[in-house]
Design a protein around this motif. Structure first.
Motif, mmCIF file in Angstrom:
data_model
loop_
_atom_site.group_PDB
_atom_site.id
_atom_site.type_symbol
_atom_site.label_atom_id
_atom_site.label_comp_id
_atom_site.label_asym_id
_atom_site.label_seq_id
_atom_site.Cartn_x
_atom_site.Cartn_y
_atom_site.Cartn_z
ATOM 1 N N SER A 250 25.635 27.471 30.524
ATOM 2 C CA SER A 250 27.054 27.595 30.436
ATOM 3 C C SER A 250 27.326 25.917 30.565
ATOM 4 O O SER A 250 27.968 25.553 29.772
ATOM 5 C CB SER A 250 27.838 27.987 31.494
ATOM 6 O OG SER A 250 27.471 29.390 31.435
ATOM 7 N N LYS A 326 29.067 34.390 27.590
ATOM 8 C CA LYS A 326 28.920 35.295 28.700
ATOM 9 C C LYS A 326 30.460 35.682 29.418
ATOM 10 O O LYS A 326 30.536 36.610 30.046
ATOM 11 C CB LYS A 326 28.201 34.525 29.845
ATOM 12 C CG LYS A 326 26.787 34.872 29.456
ATOM 13 C CD LYS A 326 25.818 34.050 30.608
ATOM 14 C CE LYS A 326 26.216 32.520 31.054
ATOM 15 N NZ LYS A 326 26.205 31.448 29.793
ATOM 16 N N ASN A 327 31.532 34.897 29.403
ATOM 17 C CA ASN A 327 32.642 35.013 29.866
ATOM 18 C C ASN A 327 33.390 36.460 29.418
ATOM 19 O O ASN A 327 33.013 36.918 28.384
ATOM 20 C CB ASN A 327 33.769 34.031 29.371
ATOM 21 C CG ASN A 327 33.357 32.585 29.839
ATOM 22 O OD1 ASN A 327 32.562 32.478 30.691
ATOM 23 N ND2 ASN A 327 33.749 31.460 29.002
ATOM 24 N N ALA A 328 34.037 37.109 30.547
ATOM 25 C CA ALA A 328 34.703 38.251 30.236
ATOM 26 C C ALA A 328 36.347 38.275 30.645
ATOM 27 O O ALA A 328 36.603 37.754 31.458
ATOM 28 C CB ALA A 328 33.969 39.202 30.931
ATOM 29 N N ARG A 331 37.699 35.287 31.734
ATOM 30 C CA ARG A 331 37.487 34.664 32.842
ATOM 31 C C ARG A 331 35.714 34.109 32.893
ATOM 32 O O ARG A 331 35.106 34.678 32.169
ATOM 33 C CB ARG A 331 37.313 35.538 34.089
ATOM 34 C CG ARG A 331 38.703 35.845 34.741
ATOM 35 C CD ARG A 331 38.913 37.033 35.577
ATOM 36 N NE ARG A 331 37.766 37.258 36.482
ATOM 37 C CZ ARG A 331 37.909 37.236 37.680
ATOM 38 N NH1 ARG A 331 39.111 37.104 38.145
ATOM 39 N NH2 ARG A 331 36.716 37.517 38.499
ATOM 40 N N ARG A 333 32.147 33.424 33.594
ATOM 41 C CA ARG A 333 31.154 34.078 34.344
ATOM 42 C C ARG A 333 29.794 32.935 34.367
ATOM 43 O O ARG A 333 29.370 32.716 33.281
ATOM 44 C CB ARG A 333 30.483 35.217 33.557
ATOM 45 C CG ARG A 333 31.501 36.554 33.512
ATOM 46 C CD ARG A 333 31.158 37.562 32.802
ATOM 47 N NE ARG A 333 30.194 38.605 33.625
ATOM 48 C CZ ARG A 333 28.962 38.962 33.020
ATOM 49 N NH1 ARG A 333 28.633 39.014 31.739
ATOM 50 N NH2 ARG A 333 28.170 40.189 33.839
ATOM 51 N N ILE A 345 24.464 36.438 38.580
ATOM 52 C CA ILE A 345 25.888 36.566 37.803
ATOM 53 C C ILE A 345 26.718 36.286 38.988
ATOM 54 O O ILE A 345 26.928 36.890 39.946
ATOM 55 C CB ILE A 345 25.997 37.665 36.931
ATOM 56 C CG1 ILE A 345 24.727 37.746 35.942
ATOM 57 C CG2 ILE A 345 27.273 37.553 36.096
ATOM 58 C CD1 ILE A 345 24.873 39.224 35.170
ATOM 59 N N ALA A 346 27.680 35.137 38.676
ATOM 60 C CA ALA A 346 28.783 35.083 39.574
ATOM 61 C C ALA A 346 29.930 34.875 38.721
ATOM 62 O O ALA A 346 30.066 34.228 37.549
ATOM 63 C CB ALA A 346 28.556 33.634 40.120
ATOM 64 N N GLU A 347 30.960 35.760 39.048
ATOM 65 C CA GLU A 347 32.366 35.780 38.126
ATOM 66 C C GLU A 347 33.491 35.170 39.138
ATOM 67 O O GLU A 347 33.260 35.254 40.498
ATOM 68 C CB GLU A 347 32.784 37.178 38.265
ATOM 69 C CG GLU A 347 31.352 38.158 37.857
ATOM 70 C CD GLU A 347 32.028 38.859 36.479
ATOM 71 O OE1 GLU A 347 32.916 38.598 35.800
ATOM 72 O OE2 GLU A 347 31.023 39.804 35.888
#
Ligand SMILES: NC(=O)c1ccc[n+]([C@@H]2O[C@H](COP(=O)([O-])OP(=O)(O)OC[C@H]3O[C@@H](n4cnc5c(N)ncnc54)[C@H](O)[C@@H]3O)[C@@H](O)[C@H]2O)c1
Length: 362
Positions: A250, A326-328, A331, A333, A345-347
């Motif tokens: 990222s 990767k964002n969802a 937001r 991720r 994985i960290a949100e």
């Protein structure tokens, strides 16, 4: 097929395919001819690789309806324009649905040729013949294909698995040192994200690997391919575990976009990105500082950068990260870690914390 070939497979049912790794594979077509089906073949390569290795492949294709396309080299050419050139070459060949594209080159050629193969007549076969360390350990395996846009890396693409991966380790002898080192960033990534034992192996074998010891390199490539093949087989389209392969990406993709494609090599950007991910993990209390230091030490040992280039605009980096795949739901991720070998994985990480991290030098 020569006996010293290491053979692995990506197990995907009817779409399973072999990975063959060894010295001299390209020169002997018995190592790869069986992976081509129809008679029409387009070999796509770049201006650095073609003069060195194209002949070896073309010689083995004497009975095919053959065309070759040589594209300019480098990330700045991983574009829709280059894809259009591949489509034009396929049209010139009158390529039908049973045609095959061979991607002979690094990750840029593999991603481009694979994407063109995914699109031509809604999907034709392609074979990966990676010639960089990075492509052998990572990009040739797993079926992610695509191109960059000015707005972001790999924003347009498709999942399209190759029919085979043929990694001739002899080709690494001509790879410039900087490109070899960039490949080691993705190698180190495998240890960092999920294989502490391999990370330690890299710490003890760094000198042999940097000296291009053929046995150490072949062991290293086979190990990475096995790890990636396993992950892809379990999670082909990145609904879970496969996302961990993006450790450092990222930040890395944002750096490539903001610094200009090709100014930092992909592997270099990933190296810096992994350091930021590790530092963020420490700051959030997920991991010890000592693990960040160990990662930084290993990357430095492989001659890789670990700091964001001076003067890079932190807000522009954050904006590029917002376009990461990767964002969802808008937001961020991120892939962070709990220490060497334990990525997750960290949100919902606070953007202010990330901006602050991007502003830091060193
Ligand atoms: N699809 C995936 O899963 C995946 C994974 C990781 C990276 N990637 C992509 O891979 C790309 C980076 O790949 P790369 O590092 O291989 O870059 P690259 O394809 O640009 O190759 C690096 C340079 O080395 C030259 N070269 C290649 N092989 C050579 C050889 N044997 N001898 C001499 N010169 C040689 C190339 O011409 C180029 O100048 C990025 O676009 C990245 O996004 C994709």
């Amino acid at each position: 097929m020569s006996s010293a070939v290491r053979k692995l497979a990506v197990e995907l049912g009817a779409r399973s395919y072999p990975i063959r790794i060894g010295a001299g594979l390209l020169s002997d077509p018995t190592n790869w001819r069986d992976t081509l089906s129809g008679k029409q073949v387009l070999v796509v390569s770049d201006e650095h690789v073609a003069p060195l290795y194209l002949d070896r492949v073309v010689t083995g294709l004497h009975d095919a309806a053959l065309s070759t396309l040589i594209l300019p080299a480098g990330e700045a050419h991983k574009t829709l324009d280059s894809t259009t050139r591949i489509f034009a070459a396929l049209a010139e060949l009158n390529a039908s649905r049973d045609a095959t594209i061979i991607a002979l080159g690094g990750g840029v050629i593999g991603d481009l040729a694979g994407f063109a193969a995914a699109c031509w007549m809604r999907g034709i076969a392609f074979v990966q013949m990676p010639t960089t360390l990075l492509a052998m350990v990572d990009s040739s395996v797993g079926g992610k294909t695509g191109v960059d846009l000015p707005q972001g890396k790999n924003l347009v693409g498709a999942f399209h698995q190759p029919r085979a991966v043929i990694a001739d380790t002899d080709t690494l002898s001509s790879l410039p040192d900087r490109e070899l080192r960039a490949g080691f960033a993705e190698v180190i990534k495998y240890g960092a994200l999920g294989d502490a034992q391999f990370f330690a192996w890299l710490e003890t074998h760094a000198d042999a690997l940097l000296a291009r010891d053929p046995h150490a390199l072949a062991d290293c490539i086979a190990h990475c391919c096995a790890q990636k093949a396993g992950i892809v087989a379990r999670d082909e389209t990145e609904r879970g575990e496969r996302a961990l392969l993006n450790f450092g990406h990222s930040f890395g993709h944002a750096l490539e976009t903001v610094c200009g494609y090709g100014s930092l090599l992909h592997g270099e950007a990933v190296a810096i990105g992994m350091c930021r991910a590790a530092r963020l993990s420490a700051r959030l209390g997920m991991a010890a500082d000592a693990d960040s230091q160990r990662l930084r030490d290993l990357l430095t040992r492989f001659g890789l950068p670990t700091a964001i280039p001076a003067g890079t605009d932190a807000d522009a980096l954050l904006a590029a990260m917002r376009l990461d795949k990767k964002n969802a739901s808008g937001r961020l991720r991120l892939i962070l870690w709990r220490g060497v070998g334990r990525a997750e994985i960290a949100e919902g990480v606070d953007e202010g914390t990330i901006r602050e991290l991007l502003r830091e030098s060193g």
